[in-house]
Design an enzyme around this catalytic site. Structure first.
Site, short mmCIF file in Angstrom:
data_model
loop_
_atom_site.label_atom_id
_atom_site.label_comp_id
_atom_site.label_asym_id
_atom_site.label_seq_id
_atom_site.Cartn_x
_atom_site.Cartn_y
_atom_site.Cartn_z
N ARG A 71 0.85 -1.20 0.00
CA ARG A 71 0.00 0.00 0.00
C ARG A 71 0.89 1.24 0.00
NH1 ARG A 71 -2.89 -3.28 3.76
NH2 ARG A 71 -2.17 -2.10 5.57
N LYS A 122 -12.12 14.47 5.66
CA LYS A 122 -13.28 13.97 4.92
C LYS A 122 -14.08 13.03 5.80
CE LYS A 122 -13.74 10.18 2.38
NZ LYS A 122 -13.53 9.14 1.34
N GLU A 151 -19.35 14.87 3.06
CA GLU A 151 -19.66 13.95 1.96
C GLU A 151 -20.93 13.14 2.21
OE1 GLU A 151 -16.65 11.04 0.92
OE2 GLU A 151 -17.80 10.35 -0.80
N LYS A 169 -18.64 17.33 -0.83
CA LYS A 169 -18.29 16.24 -1.76
C LYS A 169 -19.55 15.41 -2.02
CE LYS A 169 -15.34 12.27 -2.39
NZ LYS A 169 -14.06 11.64 -2.20
#
Ligand code: 13P
Length: 347
Positions: free
Chosen positions: A54, A145, A186, A228
């Site tokens: 990753r 976020k 979001e 978002k």
């Protein structure tokens, strides 16, 4: 006015960060897939889902030529990536800062069932959020976020899901701002299902109006936030087909009805649209001539990375090819964010 708890200097800092992230021609890369999601991404290209893989994959993205910063104002990171370094020992956060890309952090702790609904959800993670914000800010993250998920169909989204998710987004946003972090809000209305464009218009209008009511009730400073949202599109299994121009009119009209002009920017999620469709729709939204007082740009995960992963396949020798694919997609979406995308070959 509102009962904001923020000082003028704090407000100025927050609105400055928000504006910089969505400056003209810039959007965001959502590279905050949790390890579990990376399992799916990596299995499609035959790469083992280890922390080192990753890290290596994110190094591919973040060491792309620095000219990509003309197209990217921010990158959203997952917790472990905040502390990762390049193989030469440069912290990812420093790498991004040095080329003028603002690092951000996924602040939520995932979606959980909302009891008493037909499989709807809320998002957890408020416990300890203030402390996490302090830690991430110290590490160099200037925004966060938090994703809430809503569904269309069979009485959904229910009033309970709409209200609960709006409220938790507002609590999150208020805690972020109190700690000098710009919240990206979001509310993701999934495009799974057979519903038509009208159904998405109706659901988006209900969800977004509830979100802004809650943000104002919680005294969130809108100038220091970003939204978002999903684009207003029909369900993926809808039989009726719509043009990008119809998607643009629906999306902008819903936003005119629900999003205050104080919000500096709207950065769409791609939500499973193909890379090119996500770019074409964003371009149509920006080409549509109407009152649009916000930046309308991209915050894509899959629509910026699907072809990058395919080009990379976990192999060192593929890094330059993968980076050039990433650069191309970022450039296409940058052009679309100002309504100047003219197809894949022109970018
Ligand atoms: P997609 O663009 O793949 O929908 O991901 C964006 C994202 O960050 C969802 O929270």
């Amino acid at each position: 006015m509102t009962h904001s708890h923020l000082t003028d200097a704090e407000k100025k800092e927050l609105s400055g960060i928000a504006k910089a992230i969505v400056a003209p021609g810039k959007g965001l890369l959502a590279a905050d897939e949790p390890p579990k999601t990376m399992e799916n991404r990596f299995s499609s290209i035959g790469v083992e889902n280890t922390e080192e893989n990753r890290r290596a994959y994110r190094e591919v993205l973040f060491t792309t030529d620095k000219s990509i910063s003309a197209n990217l104002g921010g990158v959203i990171l997952f917790h472990e990536t905040v502390y990762h370094k390049t193989s030469d020992g440069i912290p990812f956060i420093k790498l991004l800062q040095d080329i003028g890309i603002i690092p951000g952090i996924q602040a939520d702790k995932g979606v959980v069932p909302l009891a008493g609904t037909n499989g709807e959800t809320t998002t957890q993670g408020l416990d300890g959020l203030a402390e996490r914000c302090k830690e991430y800010k110290k590490a160099g993250c200037l925004f966060a976020k938090w994703r809430c998920v809503l569904k269309i169909g069979d009485g959904m989204p229910s009033e309970l899901a709409v209200k609960e998710n709006a409220n938790v987004l507002a609590r999150y946003a208020s805690i972020c701002q109190a700690n000098g972090i710009v919240p990206i809000v979001e509310p993701d209305i999934l495009a799974d299902g057979e519903h038509d464009l009208e159904a998405c218009i109706e659901a988006s209008q209900r969800v977004l109006s509830a979100v802004y009511k809650a943000l104002l009730d919680h005294h969130v400073y809108l100038e220091g936030t970003l939204l978002k949202p999903n684009m207003v599109i029909p369900g993926y299994s809808c039989e009726k087909k719509y043009t990008p121009e119809q998607v643009a009119v629906a999306t902008v009209t819903v936003f005119q009805h629900t999003i205050p002009v104080a919000v500096p920017g709207i950065a769409f999620l791609s939500g499973g649209q193909s890379e090119v469709v996500a770019t074409v729709n964003l371009n149509a939204i920006n080409k549509y001539k109407a009152c649009k007082p916000w930046a309308l740009t991209f915050c894509y995960g899959r629509a910026l990375q699907t072809s990058v992963l395919k080009a990379w396949k976990g192999k060192k020798e593929n890094v330059p090819a993968a980076q050039s694919v990433f650069m191309h997609r970022a450039k296409c979406n940058s052009l679309a964010s100002v309504g100047k995308y003219e197809g894949e070959d022109a970018a």
